[in-house]
Design a protein around this motif. Structure first.
Motif, PDB file in Angstrom:
ATOM      1  N   HIS A 174      -0.170 -12.403   5.190  1.00 42.10           N
ATOM      2  CA  HIS A 174       0.546 -11.251   5.760  1.00 42.10           C
ATOM      3  C   HIS A 174       1.477 -10.686   4.710  1.00 42.10           C
ATOM      4  CE1 HIS A 174      -0.857 -12.462   9.714  1.00 42.10           C
ATOM      5  NE2 HIS A 174      -0.689 -13.691   9.251  1.00 42.10           N
ATOM      6  N   GLY A 175       1.456  -9.381   4.554  1.00 40.19           N
ATOM      7  CA  GLY A 175       2.239  -8.793   3.494  1.00 40.19           C
ATOM      8  C   GLY A 175       3.452  -8.073   4.006  1.00 40.19           C
ATOM      9  N   LEU A 211      10.294   4.386  12.330  1.00 38.57           N
ATOM     10  CA  LEU A 211       9.664   3.160  11.839  1.00 38.57           C
ATOM     11  C   LEU A 211      10.684   2.223  11.207  1.00 38.57           C
ATOM     12  CD1 LEU A 211       6.235   4.163  10.335  1.00 38.57           C
ATOM     13  CD2 LEU A 211       6.696   2.641  12.214  1.00 38.57           C
ATOM     14  N   ILE A 212      11.704   2.809  10.567  1.00 37.57           N
ATOM     15  CA  ILE A 212      12.658   1.953   9.881  1.00 37.57           C
ATOM     16  C   ILE A 212      13.665   1.358  10.852  1.00 37.57           C
ATOM     17  CG2 ILE A 212      14.526   1.969   8.185  1.00 37.57           C
ATOM     18  CD1 ILE A 212      12.811   4.206   6.758  1.00 37.57           C
ATOM     19  N   ALA A 223       2.626   1.864   4.497  1.00 35.93           N
ATOM     20  CA  ALA A 223       1.724   2.882   3.959  1.00 35.93           C
ATOM     21  C   ALA A 223       2.021   4.242   4.580  1.00 35.93           C
ATOM     22  CB  ALA A 223       0.278   2.472   4.224  1.00 35.93           C
ATOM     23  N   ILE A 224       2.184   4.258   5.904  1.00 31.10           N
ATOM     24  CA  ILE A 224       2.380   5.537   6.583  1.00 31.10           C
ATOM     25  C   ILE A 224       3.729   6.148   6.199  1.00 31.10           C
ATOM     26  CG2 ILE A 224       2.565   6.643   8.819  1.00 31.10           C
ATOM     27  CD1 ILE A 224      -0.203   5.764   8.419  1.00 31.10           C
ATOM     28  N   VAL A 271      12.130   1.133   3.367  1.00 28.97           N
ATOM     29  CA  VAL A 271      10.834   0.801   3.946  1.00 28.97           C
ATOM     30  C   VAL A 271      10.431  -0.651   3.729  1.00 28.97           C
ATOM     31  CG1 VAL A 271      10.032   3.154   3.649  1.00 28.97           C
ATOM     32  CG2 VAL A 271       9.499   1.477   1.921  1.00 28.97           C
ATOM     33  N   VAL A 306      -4.110   1.156  11.992  1.00 27.15           N
ATOM     34  CA  VAL A 306      -3.799   2.576  12.095  1.00 27.15           C
ATOM     35  C   VAL A 306      -5.082   3.333  11.795  1.00 27.15           C
ATOM     36  CG1 VAL A 306      -2.404   4.449  11.209  1.00 27.15           C
ATOM     37  CG2 VAL A 306      -1.458   2.165  11.328  1.00 27.15           C
ATOM     38  N   LEU A 316       0.844  -1.187   0.000  1.00 32.24           N
ATOM     39  CA  LEU A 316       0.000   0.000   0.000  1.00 32.24           C
ATOM     40  C   LEU A 316       0.882   1.240   0.000  1.00 32.24           C
ATOM     41  CD1 LEU A 316      -2.843   0.973  -0.049  1.00 32.24           C
ATOM     42  CD2 LEU A 316      -2.891   0.921   2.409  1.00 32.24           C
ATOM     43  N   LEU A 351      -7.356  -0.077   6.894  1.00 34.47           N
ATOM     44  CA  LEU A 351      -6.576   1.141   6.637  1.00 34.47           C
ATOM     45  C   LEU A 351      -7.183   1.921   5.473  1.00 34.47           C
ATOM     46  CD1 LEU A 351      -4.152   2.856   7.370  1.00 34.47           C
ATOM     47  CD2 LEU A 351      -2.822   1.571   5.745  1.00 34.47           C
ATOM     48  N   ARG A 399      11.350  -3.425   4.887  1.00 34.03           N
ATOM     49  CA  ARG A 399      11.234  -4.357   6.003  1.00 34.03           C
ATOM     50  C   ARG A 399       9.919  -4.168   6.750  1.00 34.03           C
ATOM     51  NH1 ARG A 399      14.936  -3.976  10.178  1.00 34.03           N
ATOM     52  NH2 ARG A 399      15.106  -1.757   9.829  1.00 34.03           N
ATOM     53  N   LEU A 400       9.199  -3.102   6.419  1.00 37.42           N
ATOM     54  CA  LEU A 400       8.047  -2.744   7.245  1.00 37.42           C
ATOM     55  C   LEU A 400       6.812  -3.563   6.892  1.00 37.42           C
ATOM     56  CD1 LEU A 400       8.470   1.095   7.177  1.00 37.42           C
ATOM     57  CD2 LEU A 400       9.096  -0.470   8.973  1.00 37.42           C
ATOM     58  N   ARG A 401       5.940  -3.700   7.891  1.00 36.31           N
ATOM     59  CA  ARG A 401       4.650  -4.343   7.671  1.00 36.31           C
ATOM     60  C   ARG A 401       3.768  -3.455   6.809  1.00 36.31           C
ATOM     61  NH1 ARG A 401       1.177  -6.037  11.795  1.00 36.31           N
ATOM     62  NH2 ARG A 401       0.700  -3.840  11.846  1.00 36.31           N
ATOM     63  N   GLY A 402       2.673  -4.015   6.297  1.00 39.89           N
ATOM     64  CA  GLY A 402       1.825  -3.312   5.341  1.00 39.89           C
ATOM     65  C   GLY A 402       1.391  -1.920   5.747  1.00 39.89           C
ATOM     66  N   ASP A 403       0.826  -1.758   6.946  1.00 48.56           N
ATOM     67  CA  ASP A 403       0.293  -0.428   7.265  1.00 48.56           C
ATOM     68  C   ASP A 403       1.401   0.543   7.662  1.00 48.56           C
ATOM     69  OD1 ASP A 403       0.499  -2.180   9.281  1.00 48.56           O
ATOM     70  OD2 ASP A 403      -1.502  -1.882  10.102  1.00 48.56           O
ATOM     71  N   TYR A 404       2.474   0.040   8.247  1.00 49.49           N
ATOM     72  CA  TYR A 404       3.613   0.917   8.517  1.00 49.49           C
ATOM     73  C   TYR A 404       4.193   1.419   7.207  1.00 49.49           C
ATOM     74  CZ  TYR A 404       4.089  -0.091  13.510  1.00 49.49           C
ATOM     75  OH  TYR A 404       3.907  -0.173  14.855  1.00 49.49           O
ATOM     76  N   LEU A 460       9.287  10.249  11.818  1.00 41.92           N
ATOM     77  CA  LEU A 460       8.371   9.112  11.632  1.00 41.92           C
ATOM     78  C   LEU A 460       9.043   8.017  10.809  1.00 41.92           C
ATOM     79  CD1 LEU A 460       5.591   7.798  11.763  1.00 41.92           C
ATOM     80  CD2 LEU A 460       4.947   9.101   9.764  1.00 41.92           C
ATOM     81  N   ARG A 484      -6.077  -7.694   5.168  1.00 36.37           N
ATOM     82  CA  ARG A 484      -5.381  -6.929   6.178  1.00 36.37           C
ATOM     83  C   ARG A 484      -5.373  -5.421   5.928  1.00 36.37           C
ATOM     84  NH1 ARG A 484      -0.926  -5.676   6.893  1.00 36.37           N
ATOM     85  NH2 ARG A 484      -0.295  -6.560   4.925  1.00 36.37           N
ATOM     86  N   LEU A 485      -5.320  -5.018   4.662  1.00 33.18           N
ATOM     87  CA  LEU A 485      -5.238  -3.588   4.393  1.00 33.18           C
ATOM     88  C   LEU A 485      -6.613  -2.923   4.355  1.00 33.18           C
ATOM     89  CD1 LEU A 485      -2.406  -3.457   1.743  1.00 33.18           C
ATOM     90  CD2 LEU A 485      -2.308  -2.766   4.111  1.00 33.18           C
TER      91      LEU A 485
END
Lengths: 470, 306
Positions: free
Chosen positions: A469-470, B290-291, A226-227, A217, B35, A169, B105, A219-224, B286, B101-102
């Protein structure tokens, strides 16, 4: 939201034809009361400004209308769900055979003719409009609208690679659109490069930025994810606003060179397009050229996507969307797979961006805000993530729809003269995105053509494909 | 030194507003793992509710004491914003449990677009200035260069209200049965349901509490800046989300700590570096957090299970 009538009938399994009117009435009343609560004070009082002072005007009539509409809709919804429950409880004699019947559905039959039909209309659109409107100048508005819609179709297809195929996303897609637009604007105004050299350069630069932004980015999960893409998109926009030396800040870059017909400018002069081809000069020649340019770019996006889906990398994208852990266990390099999706999606965004710059002749950071990303995302989501034709239809409906509504004069007589559907466009976008997720999370077109076929081609319903899980 | 102290005061004020919003993000993330992108717009909506009720109370009902008016406004805004929070969860998020899952959001982005444009259509696109509410300041001390370090009454009100509400909220989460149910749902929703906790109701209440705290932040934001517009939900929303992530998403003290840190960073960045890039700083934090530190300062590291 189950109606009380339905929960009871589901337990007893005997559905009566006449549903419980009193319970439905009560529930609708409750919904209307909640609406009343929500309308206070946002809808019931309007703040108006006179000088430095604010004063309030009441609008209780409007609140009453809204509550009545909610009440009515709720009742209709109850009647509808009750009749549906009734139909479910009393099976038709053909039902058992229908479920196992794997023949082509109505949509598949239609799509066999639908795609050539759409393509034909798109290819002959300027001619059709010319014939309908009876003149080049009269058809300006419609060709312009066609260009706008095709730009969004192309952006939707580009984002579809990232969101629909790879399942990542991306809320900052507009950043790549901006990179493409500014690449063309800066390269052409400072170095005087032509559009045809800048177009691939803009694509390459956008893809490069896609990789730069994509790499950290992944390594991040789907919604992270996105943000963070949202944050990157905003950072790029803010840098464009504040780096005044390079981008001229919020004022934007103007007088960007216009598109030329492979070197022949669309001017009234001796060596202009019209004079070269022995035509009478008309500003619409450039518009029609731009229309076919964006159509070609959009079809290129579609063609490349369709081909990529058949290559190992495209299959890896779709596998990644369905289950990342399974992908990793099967030895797919998820980092490279995600990066290619990001880069290729970004590249098409860059192409579209440089087209935007050449069409407008002016770019400013305000064209690349988060809302633009959200609109492109809405197009992809409503089109059914992963479906190419669905994205095109969604772009036509979402971008062309409000424009058509604006021209319907009878709406003005219903809602009063100041009525402008464009004001409500984003309101409907938002509500539409929610409604889509609640009722048809797989989009308008949820049929999936599998990319890998064993013996026989079968389309499957999107609801059968489960995402991991994406 | 004087500038430093002044910025410290300003930063803590701003930070308490961010902290209040961040709690809404972190609670919702803790309990259903989504989120809530629309939370920033719920905050903006609450600022409008406060503005309109402030006008009603002062001009129509003739309450002359600003503090009394603010008190009523705060309570009304909390109730009405809670209703919005509840409705949003009921319509846009509850039907999506068990969807892909998405989906939540995307639905939340839809709600966010809807809310900001709803306010735009209902109240107009222009900035809405409030009548001046609390203007007085206390001069704490005067520096050598003649620079006054001032603590305004509104900053005192903001910090006191935040502290009081956070204490009440802390008590609710730690000591009441509602708080226990909520923490149980956070740990294991299925098990909590088996033990007789009404999970749907608990999740609804989480949204209600989050919206109520956001409405406090909205009222305080209005008091502090004295102006609000329909697009004001987005940037504070993202900053508060940054605060929640920085503090460790899912952790309530972390949200408040993260809010204060973000508020301080923003004011010090504006004072010592460049005011133009203050939002870039917040967005960069941010991304960096996150990273490189996805579990934040006080959060638990996340273990992915197959």
């Amino acid at each position: 939201m189950n109606a009380p009538s339905i929960t009871t009938t589901a337990q007893t399994n005997t559905v009566s034809r006449n549903f419980d009117l009193a319970a439905a009435f009560k529930d609708a009343l409750k919904a209307a009361l909640i609406t009343l609560g929500l309308s206070i004070p946002i809808l019931s009082y309007k703040t108006n400004q006179s000088g430095a002072d604010l004063f309030l005007t009441s609008r209780w009539g409007l609140v009453a209308i809204v509550c009545a509409i909610v009440f009515g809709l709720r009742l209709v919804l109850h009647a509808f769900t009750a009749s549906k429950a009734y139909a479910k409880a009393t099976p038709s004699p053909r039902q058992a055979t229908e479920l196992v019947d794997a023949g082509p559905s109505a949509f598949q039959k239609a799509s066999r003719f639908g795609v050539p039909f759409f393509l034909g209309v798109a290819l002959t659109f300027p001619v059709l409009i010319y014939l309908i409107q009876g003149g080049l100048n009269e058809s300006r508005y419609w060709v312009d609208l066609g260009i706008l819609i095709l730009t969004y179709v192309m952006l939707g297809w580009g984002l579809n690679i990232v969101v629909g195929l790879a399942g990542l996303l991306d809320l900052g897609y507009v950043a790549f659109y901006a990179v493409g637009a500014y690449s063309y604007a800066l390269l052409s105004t400072t170095f005087g490069l032509s559009f045809w050299i800048c177009l691939p350069l803009a694509g390459i630069l956008a893809a490069f930025w896609g990789m730069i932004l994509g790499f950290p980015v992944l390594r991040l999960r789907g919604d992270y994810l996105a943000i963070v893409t949202l944050a990157f998109g905003e950072i790029i926009r803010l840098v464009l606003i504040n780096w005044v030396d390079l981008t001229n800040g919020g004022a934007g870059i103007s007088s960007i060179p216009r598109a030329t017909f492979f070197g022949i400018p669309f001017t009234a002069g001796e060596d202009g397009f019209a004079a070269t081809f022995g035509l009478e000069f008309n500003g619409m020649h450039r518009m029609i050229f731009l229309y076919y340019l964006i159509l070609a770019l959009a079809l290129l996006t579609n063609f490349v996507t369709m081909r990529l889906r058949k290559l190992p990398v495209g299959r890896a994208w779709e596998a990644l969307r369905e289950d990342e852990i399974a992908c990793r266990s099967l030895g797919i390099n998820t980092t490279n797979t995600k990066l290619t999706a990001f880069a290729i999606g970004a590249m098409f965004g860059g192409f579209a961006g440089s087209f935007f710059a050449v069409r407008q002749g002016f770019v400013s950071p305000e064209s690349f805000n988060f809302l633009e990303s959200a609109i492109i995302l809405a197009i992809v989501v409503m089109g059914g993530m992963g479906s190419q034709i669905g994205v095109a239809i969604a772009a036509i409906v979402l971008v062309g729809g409000p424009e058509v509504l604006r021209n319907l004069t009878f709406l003005q007589s219903v809602f009063g003269t100041g009525f402008d559907p464009n004001e409500y466009r984003l309101l409907l976008f938002g509500a539409g995105m929610v409604a889509m997720m609640v009722w048809r999370p797989r989009g308008l077109i949820s049929e999936r053509e599998p990319s890998v076929i064993l013996k026989e081609r079968k389309a499957i319903s999107g609801s059968l494909v489960k995402e991991g899980h994406g | 030194m004087e500038i430093f102290v002044q910025q410290l005061i300003n930063g803590l004020t701003l930070g308490s507003i961010y902290g209040l919003i961040a709690i809404g993000y972190t609670m919702v993330f803790g309990i259903i793992g989504m989120v809530n992108f629309a939370h920033g717009d719920v905050f903006m909506l609450s600022a409008f509710i406060s503005l309109i009720f402030f006008l009603i109370l002062t001009t129509w009902l003739g309450i002359s004491s600003v503090v009394l008016a603010l008190f009523f406004v705060l309570i009304i805004a909390m109730v009405l914003t809670s209703l919005w929070g509840w409705t949003v969860e009921r319509i846009a998020y509850r039907p999506l449990r068990g969807s892909f899952r998405l989906a939540p959001l995307i639905s939340a982005i839809g709600v966010s677009i809807f809310l900001s444009n709803f306010v735009q259509v209902a109240q107009g696109a222009r900035n809405k200035p409030t009548p001046p509410m609390v203007g007085d300041v206390i001069v704490l001390f005067q520096g050598a260069s003649g620079y006054n370090v001032a603590l305004s009454y509104k900053q005192i009100i903001i910090m006191v209200v935040t502290a009081v509400l956070l204490t009440i909220f802390w008590y609710v989460v730690q000591k009441t049965s509602l708080g226990r149910a909520q923490r149980a749902c956070e740990q294991d929703r299925k098990m909590a349901a088996l033990l007789g906790i009404n999970v749907d109701r608990t999740i609804s209440l989480t949204f209600v509490i989050g919206a109520a705290l956001a409405s406090v932040a909205g009222t305080m934001y209005l008091l502090y800046y004295g102006v609000v517009s329909f697009s004001d939900g987005f940037v504070p929303g993202v900053k508060a989300f940054t605060a929640a992530v920085l503090g460790g998403i899912g952790s309530l003290p972390g949200a408040v700590l993260g809010g204060l840190i973000i508020g301080l960073i923003e004011t010090f960045w504006s004072a010592y570096f460049s005011i133009e890039y203050k939002d870039v700083a917040a967005f960069s934090i941010l991304a960096i957090v996150l990273i490189f530190m996805p579990s934040g300062i006080l959060g638990r590291p996340e273990v992915e299970k197959v």
